[in-house]
Design a protein around this motif. Structure first.
Motif, PDB file in Angstrom:
ATOM      1  N   ALA A 152     -11.565  10.989   9.264  1.00  0.00           N
ATOM      2  CA  ALA A 152     -12.133   9.646   9.142  1.00  0.00           C
ATOM      3  C   ALA A 152     -11.368   8.649  10.016  1.00  0.00           C
ATOM      4  N   LEU A 153     -10.043   8.767  10.069  1.00  0.00           N
ATOM      5  CA  LEU A 153      -9.261   7.870  10.921  1.00  0.00           C
ATOM      6  C   LEU A 153      -9.558   8.118  12.396  1.00  0.00           C
ATOM      7  N   ALA A 154      -9.769   9.391  12.761  1.00  0.00           N
ATOM      8  CA  ALA A 154     -10.107   9.720  14.153  1.00  0.00           C
ATOM      9  C   ALA A 154     -11.464   9.137  14.540  1.00  0.00           C
ATOM     10  N   GLN A 155     -12.288   8.898  13.573  1.00  0.00           N
ATOM     11  CA  GLN A 155     -13.599   8.296  13.818  1.00  0.00           C
ATOM     12  C   GLN A 155     -13.470   6.843  14.268  1.00  0.00           C
ATOM     13  N   GLN A 156     -12.306   6.247  13.990  1.00  0.00           N
ATOM     14  CA  GLN A 156     -12.003   4.853  14.342  1.00  0.00           C
ATOM     15  C   GLN A 156     -13.082   3.888  13.841  1.00  0.00           C
ATOM     16  N   PRO A 157     -13.361   3.942  12.541  1.00  0.00           N
ATOM     17  CA  PRO A 157     -14.366   3.032  11.984  1.00  0.00           C
ATOM     18  C   PRO A 157     -13.762   1.655  11.751  1.00  0.00           C
ATOM     19  N   GLU A 158     -14.606   0.730  11.429  1.00  0.00           N
ATOM     20  CA  GLU A 158     -14.147  -0.574  10.970  1.00  0.00           C
ATOM     21  C   GLU A 158     -14.146  -0.650   9.451  1.00  0.00           C
ATOM     22  N   ILE A 159     -14.978   0.199   8.828  1.00  0.00           N
ATOM     23  CA  ILE A 159     -15.052   0.268   7.376  1.00  0.00           C
ATOM     24  C   ILE A 159     -14.829   1.714   6.949  1.00  0.00           C
ATOM     25  N   LEU A 160     -13.934   1.910   5.984  1.00  0.00           N
ATOM     26  CA  LEU A 160     -13.616   3.245   5.480  1.00  0.00           C
ATOM     27  C   LEU A 160     -14.020   3.329   4.019  1.00  0.00           C
ATOM     28  N   LEU A 161     -14.877   4.303   3.693  1.00  0.00           N
ATOM     29  CA  LEU A 161     -15.326   4.530   2.324  1.00  0.00           C
ATOM     30  C   LEU A 161     -14.694   5.821   1.812  1.00  0.00           C
ATOM     31  N   LEU A 162     -14.024   5.742   0.672  1.00  0.00           N
ATOM     32  CA  LEU A 162     -13.308   6.892   0.123  1.00  0.00           C
ATOM     33  C   LEU A 162     -13.785   7.152  -1.299  1.00  0.00           C
ATOM     34  N   ASP A 163     -14.315   8.334  -1.546  1.00  0.00           N
ATOM     35  CA  ASP A 163     -14.777   8.694  -2.888  1.00  0.00           C
ATOM     36  C   ASP A 163     -13.725   9.587  -3.536  1.00  0.00           C
ATOM     37  N   GLU A 164     -12.923   9.001  -4.405  1.00  0.00           N
ATOM     38  CA  GLU A 164     -11.843   9.691  -5.100  1.00  0.00           C
ATOM     39  C   GLU A 164     -10.961  10.452  -4.096  1.00  0.00           C
ATOM     40  N   PRO A 165     -10.299   9.721  -3.203  1.00  0.00           N
ATOM     41  CA  PRO A 165      -9.551  10.340  -2.105  1.00  0.00           C
ATOM     42  C   PRO A 165      -8.295  11.090  -2.531  1.00  0.00           C
ATOM     43  N   THR A 166      -7.798  10.851  -3.754  1.00  0.00           N
ATOM     44  CA  THR A 166      -6.552  11.503  -4.167  1.00  0.00           C
ATOM     45  C   THR A 166      -6.775  12.811  -4.907  1.00  0.00           C
ATOM     46  N   ASN A 167      -8.038  13.272  -4.982  1.00  0.00           N
ATOM     47  CA  ASN A 167      -8.307  14.579  -5.583  1.00  0.00           C
ATOM     48  C   ASN A 167      -7.479  15.655  -4.889  1.00  0.00           C
ATOM     49  N   HIS A 168      -6.933  16.574  -5.661  1.00  0.00           N
ATOM     50  CA  HIS A 168      -6.187  17.741  -5.160  1.00  0.00           C
ATOM     51  C   HIS A 168      -4.797  17.386  -4.620  1.00  0.00           C
ATOM     52  N   LEU A 169      -4.386  16.127  -4.682  1.00  0.00           N
ATOM     53  CA  LEU A 169      -3.088  15.750  -4.142  1.00  0.00           C
ATOM     54  C   LEU A 169      -2.069  15.587  -5.270  1.00  0.00           C
ATOM     55  N   ASP A 170      -0.800  15.972  -4.996  1.00  0.00           N
ATOM     56  CA  ASP A 170       0.249  15.699  -5.969  1.00  0.00           C
ATOM     57  C   ASP A 170       0.575  14.210  -5.935  1.00  0.00           C
ATOM     58  N   ILE A 171       1.373  13.757  -6.893  1.00  0.00           N
ATOM     59  CA  ILE A 171       1.588  12.328  -7.056  1.00  0.00           C
ATOM     60  C   ILE A 171       2.215  11.687  -5.818  1.00  0.00           C
ATOM     61  N   GLY A 172       3.120  12.402  -5.159  1.00  0.00           N
ATOM     62  CA  GLY A 172       3.731  11.849  -3.956  1.00  0.00           C
ATOM     63  C   GLY A 172       2.718  11.610  -2.854  1.00  0.00           C
ATOM     64  N   HIS A 173       1.837  12.597  -2.649  1.00  0.00           N
ATOM     65  CA  HIS A 173       0.824  12.454  -1.610  1.00  0.00           C
ATOM     66  C   HIS A 173      -0.272  11.477  -2.024  1.00  0.00           C
ATOM     67  N   GLN A 174      -0.537  11.354  -3.332  1.00  0.00           N
ATOM     68  CA  GLN A 174      -1.512  10.355  -3.790  1.00  0.00           C
ATOM     69  C   GLN A 174      -1.067   8.954  -3.397  1.00  0.00           C
TER      70      GLN A 174
END
Length: 267
Positions: A152-174
């Motif tokens: 998504a960052l490589a897409q270089q958008p102006e608006i970023l939509l994230l649907d529950e982006p911390t799924n599968h991540l440990d607390i540090g990475h969240q």
């Protein structure tokens, strides 16, 4: 760039999911969409991204109806990271991130060194440079999620939509991922489960219940003990941090509820 929803309604399988939802996303802010499972968060995100068209109402991108814009044009301005995004292709981690450049490529704008630099930066942002050559199917769920963010960052958008982006991540990475998103020069809308994450990183939150916006505003104003009890059915104490922020302290179900109207103060 602004994004707004006006009286959106959506149904699926004979069930009404969204009911007249309206909200505006301010340029440069991180707006959190919170609410219990089934409240309509994912459906709202798909309408904001233009993946689905509302049955009534409309989504406007900088004042223009989203459904009237070409998909490539929308993809250059809005990037969506879906909750269950997946790929069955036998590709490397780097190739998955390179897909984010697709809206910017064409017969007169082929892949160039500039695209390589953008992909390199995106991989570095999510700490995945060292795994760039790994095949997708060998990666963990958390590693794949970080690559979805990188794409998504490589897409270089102006608006970023994230649907529950911390799924599968440990607390540090969240926390690291939300901090990364927060410091991007982007307008961000993120559907979040963790109320403390929303309180920590969001400029405003929109609280959803049964397909409607229950409240919208700064986290410390929206996340009250009464609302948390009413919407989530959980007894909690809202602790103010003295700087206008807050965090949520959940109470064990066996403990008595705090006195009505009581709000904890940080020591």
């Amino acid at each position: 760039m602004s994004l707004s929803a006006h009286k959106l309604s959506w149904s699926a399988g004979g069930a009404s999911i969204l009911h007249g939802v309206s909200l505006g996303v301010r340029p440069g802010e991180l707006l959190g969409i919170i609410g219990p499972n089934g409240s309509g968060k994912t459906s709202l995100m798909s309408l904001l991204a233009g993946i689905r068209r509302p049955q009534s109402g409309e989504v406007l991108l900088s004042g223009q109806p989203l459904h009237g814009l070409a998909r490539r044009e929308v993809a250059r301005r809005i990037a969506l990271v879906e909750q269950q995004a997946e790929t069955a292709e036998r590709i490397t981690a780097r190739q998955a991130v390179e897909l984010g450049r697709t809206p910017h490529l064409g017969a007169f704008s082929p892949w160039s060194g500039k695209d390589d630099i953008i992909v390199d930066q995106a991989l570095e942002e999510v700490a995945m440079t060292g795994l760039a050559g790994r095949l997708w199917h060998t990666l963990s769920g958390g590693e794949r999620q970080r690559l979805h963010i990188a794409r998504a960052l490589a897409q270089q958008p102006e608006i970023l939509l994230l649907d529950e982006p911390t799924n599968h991540l440990d607390i540090g990475h969240q926390i690291g991922l939300l901090h990364l998103v927060h410091r991007q020069n982007l307008t961000v809308v993120a559907a979040l489960h963790d109320l403390n994450h929303a309180a920590m990183f969001c400029d405003r939150v929109a609280l959803m219940q049964a397909g409607r916006i229950e409240a919208i505003g700064p986290p410390a104003e929206v996340l009250t003990a009464a609302r948390i009890q009413s919407v989530f059915g959980v007894t909690a104490e809202v602790v103010r941090d003295g700087t206008g922020g807050c965090f949520i302290r959940y109470r064990h179900p066996d403990l008595p509820a705090p006195r009505p109207g009581w709000i904890a103060a940080a020591s």
